[in-house]
Scaffold this active site. Structure first.
Site, PDB file in Angstrom:
ATOM      1  N   TYR A  48       3.626  16.869  18.890  1.00 25.23           N
ATOM      2  CA  TYR A  48       3.963  17.620  17.667  1.00 25.23           C
ATOM      3  C   TYR A  48       4.631  16.757  16.594  1.00 25.23           C
ATOM      4  O   TYR A  48       4.818  17.200  15.469  1.00 25.23           O
ATOM      5  CB  TYR A  48       4.876  18.822  17.984  1.00 25.23           C
ATOM      6  CG  TYR A  48       4.333  19.812  18.995  1.00 25.23           C
ATOM      7  CD1 TYR A  48       3.005  19.769  19.420  1.00 25.23           C
ATOM      8  CD2 TYR A  48       5.151  20.801  19.530  1.00 25.23           C
ATOM      9  CE1 TYR A  48       2.525  20.669  20.359  1.00 25.23           C
ATOM     10  CE2 TYR A  48       4.677  21.707  20.461  1.00 25.23           C
ATOM     11  CZ  TYR A  48       3.364  21.637  20.883  1.00 25.23           C
ATOM     12  OH  TYR A  48       2.901  22.538  21.805  1.00 25.23           O
ATOM     13  N   HIS A 106       1.250  17.909  29.433  1.00 31.45           N
ATOM     14  CA  HIS A 106       0.753  18.787  28.352  1.00 31.45           C
ATOM     15  C   HIS A 106      -0.634  19.380  28.625  1.00 31.45           C
ATOM     16  O   HIS A 106      -0.871  20.560  28.400  1.00 31.45           O
ATOM     17  CB  HIS A 106       0.752  17.992  27.045  1.00 31.45           C
ATOM     18  CG  HIS A 106       0.788  18.833  25.817  1.00 31.45           C
ATOM     19  ND1 HIS A 106       1.417  18.456  24.657  1.00 31.45           N
ATOM     20  CD2 HIS A 106       0.277  20.064  25.545  1.00 31.45           C
ATOM     21  CE1 HIS A 106       1.295  19.394  23.749  1.00 31.45           C
ATOM     22  NE2 HIS A 106       0.595  20.386  24.259  1.00 31.45           N
TER      23      HIS A 106
HETATM   24  N1  LIG Z   1       1.069  23.803  25.844  1.00 29.09           N
HETATM   25  C1  LIG Z   1       0.126  23.850  24.936  1.00 29.09           C
HETATM   26  O1  LIG Z   1      -0.952  23.266  25.080  1.00 29.09           O
HETATM   27  C2  LIG Z   1       0.358  24.665  23.685  1.00 29.09           C
HETATM   28  C3  LIG Z   1      -0.734  25.023  22.872  1.00 29.09           C
HETATM   29  C4  LIG Z   1      -0.485  25.781  21.737  1.00 29.09           C
HETATM   30  C5  LIG Z   1       0.822  26.163  21.425  1.00 29.09           C
HETATM   31  N2  LIG Z   1       1.879  25.774  22.226  1.00 29.09           N
HETATM   32  C6  LIG Z   1       3.283  26.148  21.903  1.00 29.09           C
HETATM   33  O2  LIG Z   1       3.358  27.554  21.734  1.00 29.09           O
HETATM   34  C7  LIG Z   1       3.900  27.842  20.454  1.00 29.09           C
HETATM   35  C8  LIG Z   1       3.361  29.159  19.929  1.00 29.09           C
HETATM   36  O3  LIG Z   1       1.954  29.173  19.869  1.00 29.09           O
HETATM   37  P1  LIG Z   1       1.155  29.115  18.480  1.00 29.09           P
HETATM   38  O4  LIG Z   1       1.968  28.415  17.473  1.00 29.09           O
HETATM   39  O5  LIG Z   1      -0.189  28.569  18.815  1.00 29.09           O
HETATM   40  O6  LIG Z   1       0.878  30.651  18.108  1.00 29.09           O
HETATM   41  P2  LIG Z   1       1.747  31.975  17.910  1.00 29.09           P
HETATM   42  O7  LIG Z   1       3.182  31.747  18.152  1.00 29.09           O
HETATM   43  O8  LIG Z   1       1.039  33.058  18.650  1.00 29.09           O
HETATM   44  O9  LIG Z   1       1.502  32.285  16.377  1.00 29.09           O
HETATM   45  C9  LIG Z   1       2.054  31.537  15.352  1.00 29.09           C
HETATM   46  C10 LIG Z   1       1.526  32.112  14.019  1.00 29.09           C
HETATM   47  O10 LIG Z   1       1.892  33.485  13.922  1.00 29.09           O
HETATM   48  C11 LIG Z   1       2.630  33.737  12.743  1.00 29.09           C
HETATM   49  N3  LIG Z   1       3.726  34.648  13.112  1.00 29.09           N
HETATM   50  C12 LIG Z   1       4.841  34.356  13.846  1.00 29.09           C
HETATM   51  N4  LIG Z   1       5.596  35.455  14.014  1.00 29.09           N
HETATM   52  C13 LIG Z   1       4.955  36.471  13.382  1.00 29.09           C
HETATM   53  C14 LIG Z   1       5.234  37.840  13.196  1.00 29.09           C
HETATM   54  N5  LIG Z   1       6.325  38.404  13.703  1.00 29.09           N
HETATM   55  N6  LIG Z   1       4.344  38.584  12.491  1.00 29.09           N
HETATM   56  C15 LIG Z   1       3.223  38.029  11.989  1.00 29.09           C
HETATM   57  N7  LIG Z   1       2.897  36.732  12.120  1.00 29.09           N
HETATM   58  C16 LIG Z   1       3.764  35.955  12.813  1.00 29.09           C
HETATM   59  C17 LIG Z   1       3.114  32.397  12.253  1.00 29.09           C
HETATM   60  O11 LIG Z   1       3.042  32.331  10.847  1.00 29.09           O
HETATM   61  P3  LIG Z   1       4.370  32.109   9.934  1.00 29.09           P
HETATM   62  O12 LIG Z   1       4.840  30.709  10.214  1.00 29.09           O
HETATM   63  O13 LIG Z   1       3.855  32.313   8.555  1.00 29.09           O
HETATM   64  O14 LIG Z   1       5.349  33.151  10.383  1.00 29.09           O
HETATM   65  C18 LIG Z   1       2.075  31.420  12.817  1.00 29.09           C
HETATM   66  O15 LIG Z   1       0.988  31.274  11.927  1.00 29.09           O
HETATM   67  C19 LIG Z   1       3.521  26.604  19.622  1.00 29.09           C
HETATM   68  O16 LIG Z   1       4.244  26.521  18.426  1.00 29.09           O
HETATM   69  C20 LIG Z   1       3.807  25.514  20.623  1.00 29.09           C
HETATM   70  O17 LIG Z   1       5.214  25.269  20.697  1.00 29.09           O
HETATM   71  C21 LIG Z   1       1.646  25.046  23.354  1.00 29.09           C
END
Ligand SMILES: NC(=O)c1ccc[n+]([C@@H]2O[C@H](COP(=O)([O-])OP(=O)(O)OC[C@H]3O[C@@H](n4cnc5c(N)ncnc54)[C@H](OP(=O)(O)O)[C@@H]3O)[C@@H](O)[C@H]2O)c1
Length: 275
Positions: A48, A106
């Site tokens: 990241y 990861h």
């Molecule tokens: N281990 C892995 O391979 C892996 C893969 C993917 C992700 N991850 C981790 O998991 C975390 C979360 O997953 P993600 O970032 O893919 O997706 P997520 O948390 O499901 O969604 C993030 C998106 O949702 C929006 N959002 C957040 N809260 C909201 C709410 N209450 N209402 C409406 N929209 C909302 C955010 O936009 P705004 O910023 O505009 O609020 C952002 O665009 C990542 O940041 C990372 O740390 C790990």
């Protein structure tokens, strides 16, 4: 106080802050604010390119180090034993920490045998760089292999989980091995915010669709790490411990899941896709 799940000695707060795609000042500010609001779990990764800012945000919050559960992940190109140790040390330097609470592999890397990587991960733990170790994006078969080869407990598998994706097989495998499940993309990258069923169920509790989605997961003992760059949404995502979904609501949300509901359709260099 945020509830935690216990897995083989690790206490993982049920909600954490995801930080993928948060960079620079924004990242440090969001992490600081999240901790001030009550978050006690932050998820980052060497991939990241924000470990430095995550560390800054944690320090700026004034919350004591031992009250925050900090997770980082090693990128698969560093799964050779020597590279893994180097990568873990580099992460600690960037975070300005002596150890993280949880260090994850990861993504699976089929080019490097797990029989080399897992002992190296165990060694990094014993060197004091990580209090706990675990994996991410591991399939059922890889979980079985990893558990067999690990010389330290694997406390977690961080995987994509949200109401539109059926992950029942991998979740069952994690439970069999007493591994915590940490759900990434728990609101399906934000796409669930207008989902009809979740909006209706959320509204019945005075909550949003995003909160209904997060509640659905934590109510099953699955930790969630939603990411947001907006301060107001930090509070929204945290406010999921003051209501309960009924058995009928849980069942209705469960029926939304399908095997092809995956969003993160990525596999590291030939890694097996999913079961
Ligand atoms: N281990 C892995 O391979 C892996 C893969 C993917 C992700 N991850 C981790 O998991 C975390 C979360 O997953 P993600 O970032 O893919 O997706 P997520 O948390 O499901 O969604 C993030 C998106 O949702 C929006 N959002 C957040 N809260 C909201 C709410 N209450 N209402 C409406 N929209 C909302 C955010 O936009 P705004 O910023 O505009 O609020 C952002 O665009 C990542 O940041 C990372 O740390 C790990």
């Amino acid at each position: 106080m945020i509830p935690a799940i216990e897995a083989q000695g690790a206490h993982i707060p049920l909600i954490g802050l995801g930080t993928w795609d948060l960079r620079g000042r924004t990242c440090a500010r969001v992490v600081e604010q999240a901790l001030r609001l009550g978050y006690r779990h932050v998820d980052t990764a060497e991939l990241y390119e924000n470990e430095r800012e995550v560390g800054e945000g944690v320090r700026a919050s004034g919350v004591k180090r031992d009250e925050v559960f900090i997770v980082t992940k090693i990128w698969p190109s560093h799964f050779g034993p020597r590279e893994l140790e180097r990568a873990a040390k580099d992460s600690m330097v960037r975070l300005r920490l002596s150890e993280v609470d949880l260090l994850l592999l990861h993504w699976p890397n089929p080019q490097i045998p797990l029989s080399e990587t897992l002992p190296a991960l165990g060694k990094v733990k014993r060197m004091g760089l990580a209090r706990h170790i675990g994996v991410s994006n591991f399939t059922v078969a890889l979980i079985e292999e990893a558990v067999r080869l690990a010389d330290e407990p694997l406390v977690c598998n961080q995987i994509e989980v949200h109401p539109l994706l059926d992950q029942s097989k991998v979740i069952a495998a994690c439970r069999r091995h007493r591994m915590a499940i940490v759900a990434y993309s728990p609101i399906a990258r934000g796409t669930l915010k207008d989902h009809q069923v979740l909006t209706r169920i959320g509204r019945a509790h005075g909550k949003t669709a995003a909160q209904a989605s997060l509640r659905f997961l934590v109510q099953q003992g699955i930790a969630v790490i939603p990411r947001t760059s907006r301060i107001e949404r930090l509070s929204e995502n945290l406010a999921i411990f003051d209501f309960e979904l009924s058995a009928a609501e849980m069942a209705e949300i469960s029926r939304l899941a399908s095997r092809d509901g995956r969003i993160v359709d990525y596999a590291y260099s030939g890694a097996p896709k999913w079961d």
